[in-house]
Design an enzyme around this catalytic site. Structure first.
Site, short mmCIF file in Angstrom:
data_model
loop_
_atom_site.label_atom_id
_atom_site.label_comp_id
_atom_site.label_asym_id
_atom_site.label_seq_id
_atom_site.Cartn_x
_atom_site.Cartn_y
_atom_site.Cartn_z
N LYS A 178 0.86 -1.19 0.00
CA LYS A 178 0.00 0.00 0.00
C LYS A 178 0.90 1.24 0.00
O LYS A 178 1.50 1.57 1.01
CB LYS A 178 -0.90 0.00 1.24
CG LYS A 178 -1.88 1.16 1.23
CD LYS A 178 -1.66 2.04 2.44
CE LYS A 178 -2.45 3.32 2.40
NZ LYS A 178 -1.87 4.36 1.51
N PRO A 179 0.99 1.94 -1.15
CA PRO A 179 1.79 3.17 -1.18
C PRO A 179 1.01 4.32 -0.57
O PRO A 179 -0.19 4.20 -0.31
CB PRO A 179 1.98 3.40 -2.69
CG PRO A 179 0.77 2.79 -3.32
CD PRO A 179 0.33 1.64 -2.43
N GLU A 253 9.60 1.46 10.67
CA GLU A 253 10.61 2.48 10.31
C GLU A 253 9.91 3.82 10.48
O GLU A 253 9.09 4.20 9.65
CB GLU A 253 11.06 2.30 8.86
CG GLU A 253 11.87 1.04 8.61
CD GLU A 253 13.26 1.12 9.18
OE1 GLU A 253 13.74 2.24 9.46
OE2 GLU A 253 13.87 0.06 9.38
N CYS A 287 13.54 10.96 6.43
CA CYS A 287 13.51 10.51 7.84
C CYS A 287 14.88 10.68 8.50
O CYS A 287 14.96 10.94 9.70
CB CYS A 287 13.05 9.07 7.93
SG CYS A 287 14.03 7.97 6.92
N GLU A 386 9.58 16.31 15.05
CA GLU A 386 10.28 16.03 13.79
C GLU A 386 9.89 17.10 12.78
O GLU A 386 8.71 17.25 12.47
CB GLU A 386 9.86 14.65 13.28
CG GLU A 386 10.53 14.30 11.97
CD GLU A 386 10.03 12.97 11.39
OE1 GLU A 386 8.84 12.67 11.54
OE2 GLU A 386 10.84 12.29 10.75
P1 NAP Z 1 2.04 8.65 7.81
O1 NAP Z 1 0.95 9.65 7.94
O2 NAP Z 1 2.29 7.72 8.92
O3 NAP Z 1 1.75 7.87 6.43
C1 NAP Z 1 2.60 6.87 5.95
C2 NAP Z 1 1.76 5.78 5.31
O4 NAP Z 1 0.85 5.27 6.28
C3 NAP Z 1 0.94 6.22 4.12
O5 NAP Z 1 0.83 5.16 3.19
C4 NAP Z 1 -0.42 6.50 4.75
O6 NAP Z 1 -1.49 6.34 3.84
C5 NAP Z 1 -0.47 5.41 5.80
N1 NAP Z 1 -1.35 5.70 6.93
C6 NAP Z 1 -1.85 6.90 7.33
N2 NAP Z 1 -2.67 6.71 8.39
C7 NAP Z 1 -2.68 5.38 8.66
C8 NAP Z 1 -3.34 4.57 9.61
N3 NAP Z 1 -4.14 5.09 10.54
N4 NAP Z 1 -3.11 3.24 9.59
C9 NAP Z 1 -2.28 2.70 8.68
N5 NAP Z 1 -1.65 3.40 7.72
C10 NAP Z 1 -1.83 4.73 7.73
O7 NAP Z 1 3.44 9.31 7.53
P2 NAP Z 1 3.76 10.65 6.76
O8 NAP Z 1 3.71 11.73 7.74
O9 NAP Z 1 2.99 10.76 5.54
O10 NAP Z 1 5.27 10.30 6.35
C11 NAP Z 1 6.36 10.89 6.91
C12 NAP Z 1 6.84 10.09 8.13
O11 NAP Z 1 7.47 8.90 7.70
C13 NAP Z 1 7.89 10.85 8.90
O12 NAP Z 1 7.66 10.72 10.27
C14 NAP Z 1 9.18 10.15 8.50
O13 NAP Z 1 10.23 10.28 9.41
C15 NAP Z 1 8.72 8.75 8.36
N6 NAP Z 1 9.67 8.00 7.55
C16 NAP Z 1 10.47 7.07 8.15
C17 NAP Z 1 11.43 6.39 7.42
C18 NAP Z 1 12.33 5.38 8.04
O14 NAP Z 1 12.92 4.58 7.32
N7 NAP Z 1 12.49 5.37 9.36
C19 NAP Z 1 11.55 6.66 6.05
C20 NAP Z 1 10.73 7.63 5.48
C21 NAP Z 1 9.79 8.29 6.23
P3 NAP Z 1 -2.17 7.58 3.06
O15 NAP Z 1 -1.11 8.19 2.24
O16 NAP Z 1 -3.21 6.92 2.22
O17 NAP Z 1 -2.71 8.49 4.12
#
Ligand code: NAP
Length: 484
Positions: A178-179, A253, A287, A386
């Protein structure tokens, strides 16, 4: 909103491209122009269930294949990704905003990840363990975890799925991906590469739709044995709680807040250049992006002047344009969040040395000027939350113990960077910092053969390296009693 959409990108379930049962679609926005690029099929729980069931059906035959045969699919996928790098990079830049050169680097790194795990799958060794009781023999076998649900964010739409798909398939698991809803288009092109590389039906599936619905199916369906998630710490915690009911395996992650520490013996101008490149890559939406800069008082002035000069010189623009070094932020909300972070830092006494606002040079798009801040108060939000933004907060320090304490004073523990040529300082920092990834004079440490992941609230488990394969394997212990 203006639209240039010409086609619908579909989900891929059980070897077939398919629409949402409801016919629902969602527009993917180009962050540089705010136009709809393309529509995607936007499914939900029922489609996810079918994908999970298809992955279950496909698993026995896939697991039965030798690691050498599975490697052929992964290696061919890598070859197709390299051949189509320019076309996929264009899509990635259009949907995500990053400059074309960064998109190409992402695709090549991801192709390397597929190739590396193709080989590492051949090294899923068990062990023969010396016996203590006469007549017994002990051994371990490696067994694939089962069907995997893989969820990834928008900042590296290909890399972060490659780090799940390649080891899962190499280990003999099957997967449902799921992207992020905002950046699914380039991953569709990677699926096309896998299909041409003779991926059997059901082994890898692609679903798109509301995150909560898809995650609920992964969590509640007994068939899905593991969730591999990259994204925010908050959602990671929710998934970890949800996975407890069926004791599902989880790899997480999550977020980071990386300190970048420059000692007095480092070359301040050279390190300032590396710092600016590292900070503003993908607009700080990384990240492991450095996000708190601790500069030794002896070199603080020279570092600051150089960093401001380099940051001011960065060319902001549409990622498709030649020479662009920093593209738009990926969505309006991210840009507004950056405005708020800078305003909050100002209210806490920070001084804006350059940038600090949305760029006025563009009529459309989410462009924010690369920003450098000084005089940071520890209570400014940017020091604890963050940031995920193109903002570089500069601080100073004099004593090594103080900087270790300040660097570790966070719930995160993903990456840290240290610049020094002193061996004793190097060891003290490597041992003292609470971070899963430490770059010493190295602002870009990620590579497929080395472990990637965080301590504390930055995650659980590691991706890449042999650990990244182990994450998709169970250890089975066999004890054998021989006849007397
Ligand atoms: P996010 O809101 O957690 O979303 C990431 C993914 O999770 C998306 O596919 C999103 O889908 C999905 N998602 C959202 N709500 C969800 C829920 N309640 N249950 C399950 N899946 C759900 O993260 P973001 O803010 O977009 O992304 C940035 C974050 O990712 C930052 O905190 C960054 O540090 C972290 N990150 C970590 C790494 C690592 O390797 N440690 C690498 C890259 C990024 P939808 O798009 O459909 O909402």
């Amino acid at each position: 909103m203006a639209t240039t959409a010409t086609s619908i990108k579909r989900m891929f379930i059980d070897g077939k491209w398919c629409d949402a049962d409801s016919g629902r679609t969602l527009g993917v926005i180009n962050p540089a122009t705010e136009e709809v690029l393309e529509e995607i099929a936007y499914g939900g729980r029922a489609e996810t269930r079918r994908a999970v069931e298809a992955a279950q059906r496909a698993m026995p035959a896939w697991t039965k294949q030798t690691a050498w045969d599975r490697a052929k699919v992964l290696k061919k996928t890598a070859d197709f990704m390299r051949q189509r790098c320019d076309a996929i990079a264009r899509t990635l830049t259009l949907e995500q905003g990053k400059p074309l050169a960064e998109s190409k680097a992402e695709i090549l790194h991801s192709a390397d990840t597929f190739e590396w795990f193709a080989e590492e799958g051949k090294r899923a060794y068990g062990q023969i363990i010396p016996n203590s009781a006469p007549g017994k023999r002990h051994l371990t076998l490696k067994h694939p975890v089962g069907v995997v649900g893989a969820i990834s964010p928008w900042n590296f739409p290909i890399t972060l799925q490659a780090r799940k798909i390649a080891p899962a398939l190499a280990a003999g698991c099957t997967i449902v991906c799921k992207p992020a809803s905002q950046t699914p288009l380039s991953l569709v092109q990677v699926f096309e590469c896998m299909i041409e590389a003779s991926l059997p039906a059901g082994v890898a599936n692609l679903v798109m739709g509301p995150a909560q619905e898809i995650a609920d199916e992964f969590l509640e369906n007994q068939i899905c044995r593991k969730i591999s998630f990259t994204g925010s710490t908050e959602v990671g915690k929710q998934l970890m709680r949800g996975a407890a009911d069926q004791v599902k395996r989880v790899s997480l992650e999550l977020g980071g807040h990386a300190p970048f520490i420059v000692f007095a013996d480092a070359d301040p101008e050279a390190v300032a250049k590396a710092a600016v490149i590292g900070k503003f890559r993908n607009n700080g939406q990384v990240c492991i992006a450095p996000s708190r800069f601790y500069i030794h008082a002896d070199v603080h002035k020279r570092f600051t002047e150089a960093a401001v000069e380099f940051a001011r010189a960065l060319k902001l623009g549409n990622g498709l344009d030649a020479g662009t070094e920093v593209g738009p932020m990926f969505e309006k909300k991210a840009m507004e969040h950056t405005v708020q972070l800078v305003d909050d830092a100002r209210q806490h006494g920070a001084k804006v040395l350059t940038g600090g606002k949305r760029s006025t040079r563009f009529e459309r798009g989410y462009f924010f000027e690369p920003t450098v801040l000084a005089n940071l108060s520890p209570s400014a939000r940017i020091m604890t939350d963050e940031p995920f933004a193109p903002v570089m907060p500069l601080l100073d320090f004099s004593k090594i113990d103080d900087v270790i304490q300040a660097a570790n004073n966070t719930r995160y523990g993903l990456a840290a960077y240290v610049f020094t040529n002193d061996l004793t300082i190097t060891w003290r920092m490597a041992e003292g910092l609470e971070a899963g990834i430490i770059g010493i004079n190295d602002p870009v440490p990620a590579t497929p053969q080395c472990p990637f992941g965080g301590m504390k609230e930055s995650g659980l488990g590691r991706e890449l390296a042999h650990e990244g394969l182990e994450a998709y394997l169970e250890t089975k212990y066999i004890s054998l009693k021989l006849r007397d």
